[in-house]
Design a protein around this motif. Structure first.
Motif, short mmCIF file in Angstrom:
data_model
loop_
_atom_site.label_atom_id
_atom_site.label_comp_id
_atom_site.label_asym_id
_atom_site.label_seq_id
_atom_site.Cartn_x
_atom_site.Cartn_y
_atom_site.Cartn_z
N CYS A 400 -14.22 -22.14 -11.22
CA CYS A 400 -13.23 -23.14 -11.63
C CYS A 400 -12.03 -23.17 -10.69
N LEU A 401 -11.53 -21.99 -10.32
CA LEU A 401 -10.37 -21.95 -9.43
C LEU A 401 -10.70 -22.53 -8.06
N ALA A 402 -11.92 -22.33 -7.59
CA ALA A 402 -12.33 -22.91 -6.31
C ALA A 402 -12.29 -24.43 -6.39
N LEU A 403 -12.73 -24.98 -7.53
CA LEU A 403 -12.75 -26.42 -7.69
C LEU A 403 -11.35 -26.99 -7.96
N VAL A 404 -10.49 -26.21 -8.63
CA VAL A 404 -9.10 -26.62 -8.81
C VAL A 404 -8.42 -26.71 -7.44
N ALA A 405 -8.64 -25.71 -6.60
CA ALA A 405 -8.06 -25.71 -5.25
C ALA A 405 -8.56 -26.91 -4.45
N ALA A 406 -9.87 -27.19 -4.57
CA ALA A 406 -10.44 -28.32 -3.83
C ALA A 406 -9.84 -29.64 -4.32
N GLY A 407 -9.70 -29.78 -5.63
CA GLY A 407 -9.13 -31.01 -6.18
C GLY A 407 -7.67 -31.18 -5.78
N ALA A 408 -6.90 -30.09 -5.85
CA ALA A 408 -5.49 -30.16 -5.45
C ALA A 408 -5.36 -30.50 -3.97
N ALA A 409 -6.25 -29.94 -3.15
CA ALA A 409 -6.22 -30.24 -1.72
C ALA A 409 -6.53 -31.71 -1.47
N GLY A 410 -7.49 -32.26 -2.23
CA GLY A 410 -7.83 -33.66 -2.08
C GLY A 410 -6.67 -34.57 -2.43
N TYR A 414 -5.18 -36.11 0.94
CA TYR A 414 -5.76 -37.45 1.07
C TYR A 414 -5.32 -38.42 -0.02
N ASP A 415 -4.41 -37.95 -0.92
CA ASP A 415 -3.94 -38.78 -2.03
C ASP A 415 -5.10 -39.35 -2.84
N ASN A 416 -6.08 -38.50 -3.10
CA ASN A 416 -7.29 -38.89 -3.81
C ASN A 416 -7.08 -38.67 -5.32
N SER A 417 -7.00 -39.77 -6.08
CA SER A 417 -6.74 -39.67 -7.51
C SER A 417 -7.91 -39.02 -8.25
N ALA A 418 -9.13 -39.27 -7.80
CA ALA A 418 -10.30 -38.66 -8.42
C ALA A 418 -10.27 -37.14 -8.26
N ALA A 419 -9.82 -36.69 -7.10
CA ALA A 419 -9.72 -35.24 -6.86
C ALA A 419 -8.68 -34.63 -7.79
N ALA A 420 -7.57 -35.36 -8.01
CA ALA A 420 -6.53 -34.88 -8.93
C ALA A 420 -7.08 -34.75 -10.35
N THR A 421 -7.86 -35.74 -10.78
CA THR A 421 -8.47 -35.69 -12.11
C THR A 421 -9.42 -34.51 -12.23
N MET A 422 -10.22 -34.29 -11.18
CA MET A 422 -11.14 -33.15 -11.17
C MET A 422 -10.38 -31.84 -11.29
N SER A 423 -9.24 -31.75 -10.62
CA SER A 423 -8.44 -30.54 -10.67
C SER A 423 -7.96 -30.26 -12.09
#
Length: 556
Positions: A400-410, A414-423
């Motif tokens: 989960c933390l790996a995916l939170v980090a990936a989403g926050a990085a996105g 890249y200002d990716n709203s989908a990545a923020a939601t995933m985070s």
């Protein structure tokens, strides 16, 4: 026919053997049966429970559940504080009153971290539970929390507020450490994970009460000066106030009573709460024999003994126990959980969620999810076992933390709203997994793995370690989040991977064994291996015994 079946079951139980033998340093056998002053009882706890199990819905157990439920209120104090501070830190009236920056700095960090400082100081006095008892320590702790709450709620400047929080955390530690120690010692082994483990789930009840009160006050009192953050501060004394009024009507820990030569009172408590009032039940004889065995040949503790910490490291067994106590104390606070618990609103800012009401609602949802999953986890620890639950949850947290980090990085790169939601989704999933595996066991496993004579001092060590880890998290957290952002989550991915490896090689299984049976496990050359083998043996015997009981019923 029913009487014949019960007689056959009792006969079967008396022939079951799980070896209580272990080798001491001189190669001599240690026998838990070699206890003077009580009839020998060859059965083990698991064997008796397989054939002569007390009704867990009987009157004694119902009373125990009600008693435990009241003690659970002590756990609300830490949960209330963490979510209260997280929530009011998002209130403009609060930050403006004390002149705090919105995004946090060292001043914000010390307001949070002073709770861990008070916790570490309070931990230095946990040994006093061996002097005047567990229930008195809970009483004084809750009384002190009420006093600390009054000071914080009336604060007119930041130093006064910080001082009140120090007193509050100091006394909360007294209650919050003595309470799980009390529950571990009074709960039946078969349900210790469920009853004592449910204690820490009320951390989330405190969180829900805090976040809900802040949300409601902000919604209706935001234009009434400082009432939207002062009223939730006053509410912090409700739960400890209730405990303070009733705790001295509760029985003492039977193991404390045994250590203080009050054997008959201890027997009465075991009879009432473990066997529904049946004084002739074999569990009463077994547990009295085991508890007396731990004090056989020892004198009553003096002031010198109460202050002597050598008991924590005097043998190889005690050092191994202390290692597990310290390790899990640190893991419970330093696995990424405190960062999310205290700084969820700040984290939400980082991924684009800035509305105060939205952040408060998400804080409430996070607490509700944590409570539901932690309650389920408390029961699962008595079904699945401690080791499997902790290993599985640590793996899930790492992912989960790996995916939170990936989403926050996105979101950041890249200002990716989908990545923020995933985070956000995986922040909440992380909370659910942590609540399932860690929350029920945080104060319980460190108390289980130590011996009766170590327990009070070891729980002080547990609080010192947890306080140090929490202080590092809460003081460094806002600085790290603002400086390195999502890389802070990446660090915890690697750290949680280390935790999982450590647990696999060293953590002992404690499910279903009395605290005294665990003494034998820790005398083995490899306690982790011995505990796993003991559980496998218990499963085989219980399975065989159930088959035999079914055959006896069919014959009868």
């Amino acid at each position: 026919m029913a009487d014949q079946v019960r007689n056959m079951q009792a006969s079967k139980a008396s022939n079951i053997r799980l070896s209580h033998d272990s080798m001491d340093k001189q190669g001599q056998h240690i026998h838990l049966n070699d206890v003077d002053g009580i009839e020998p009882s060859p059965e083990t706890y698991a064997a008796i429970m397989a054939t002569n199990k007390p009704n867990p819905r009987g009157p004694g157990y119902i009373q125990l559940y009600l008693l435990a439920g009241m003690v659970f209120l002590c756990s609300t104090m830490n949960g209330f504080d963490s979510s209260l501070m997280s929530s009011i830190n998002a209130l403009p009236n609060y930050t403006r009153y004390f002149g705090l920056p919105v995004k946090g700095n060292a001043s914000t960090g010390i307001v949070f971290a002073i709770f861990q400082v008070g916790q570490m100081c309070g931990a230095l006095f946990v040994w006093m539970t061996d002097w005047y008892g567990r229930t008195w320590h809970i009483f004084f702790g809750c009384l002190g929390v009420c006093i600390g709450t009054i000071i914080t709620a009336l604060s007119t400047n930041l130093p006064m507020f910080i001082g009140g929080r120090f007193l509050l955390s100091f006394f909360a530690t007294c209650a919050h450490t003595a309470a799980p120690l009390y529950l571990v010692e009074i709960s039946p082994a078969a349900y210790r994970g469920t009853i004592a483990g449910a204690y820490n789930t009320f951390y989330n009840v405190g969180s829900i009460l805090a976040t809900s009160s802040v949300y409601a006050c902000h919604l209706h009192l935001a234009d009434r000066g400082d009432l939207d953050w002062r009223i939730p501060l006053w509410l912090q004394m409700v739960c400890p106030g209730v405990v303070c009024l009733i705790i001295k009507f509760f029985p003492e820990s039977p193991r404390y009573l045994i250590a203080n030569d009050r054997h008959e009172k201890a027997r009465d408590i075991i009879t009432r709460y473990h066997t529904n009032g049946d004084p002739d039940h074999p569990l009463v004889t077994l547990q009295m024999k085991e508890m007396l065995g731990t004090v056989q040949g020892t004198s009553k503790a003096t002031w010198k003994d109460l202050l002597d910490l050598r008991v924590l490291v005097e043998t190889r067994s005690s050092r191994y126990r202390l290692m597990l106590n310290v390790a899990f104390s640190w893991f419970g606070q330093f696995s990424g959980n405190n960062i999310i618990s205290y700084y969820l609103p700040t984290m939400l800012d980082g991924i684009g969620i800035t509305d105060t009401n939205t952040k408060l609602i998400l804080n409430i949802i996070y607490s509700v999810i944590g409570w539901v999953f932690s309650v389920c986890g408390a029961r699962l620890h008595d079904i699945v076992g401690r080791r499997k639950m902790l290993l599985g949850s640590t793996l899930g947290m790492t992912i989960c933390l790996a995916l939170v980090a990936a989403g926050a990085a996105g979101k950041v790169e890249y200002d990716n709203s989908a990545a923020a939601t995933m985070s956000i989704v995986f922040i909440f999933l992380f909370g659910a997994i942590f609540a399932t595996g860690y929350t029920p066991m945080q104060p319980i496993y460190p108390a289980e793995v130590v011996s009766n004579k170590m327990r009070a001092k070891a729980m002080g060590t547990f609080k010192l370690t947890a306080g140090a880890a929490g202080f590092l998290n809460t003081f460094v957290g806002p600085i790290a989040l603002s400086s390195i952002g999502y890389w802070f989550y990446v660090f915890f991915v690697f750290w949680d991977s280390f935790e999982m490896a450590f647990m696999y090689f060293f953590f002992v299984e404690t499910k279903g064994m009395t605290l005294e049976e665990l003494d034998v496990i820790f005398e083995a050359e490899n306690p982790r291996k011995a505990s796993v083998e003991a559980k496998n043996m218990q499963r085989r015997i219980i399975k065989e015994e159930r088959v035999n009981v079914i055959e006896d019923v069919q014959i009868a």
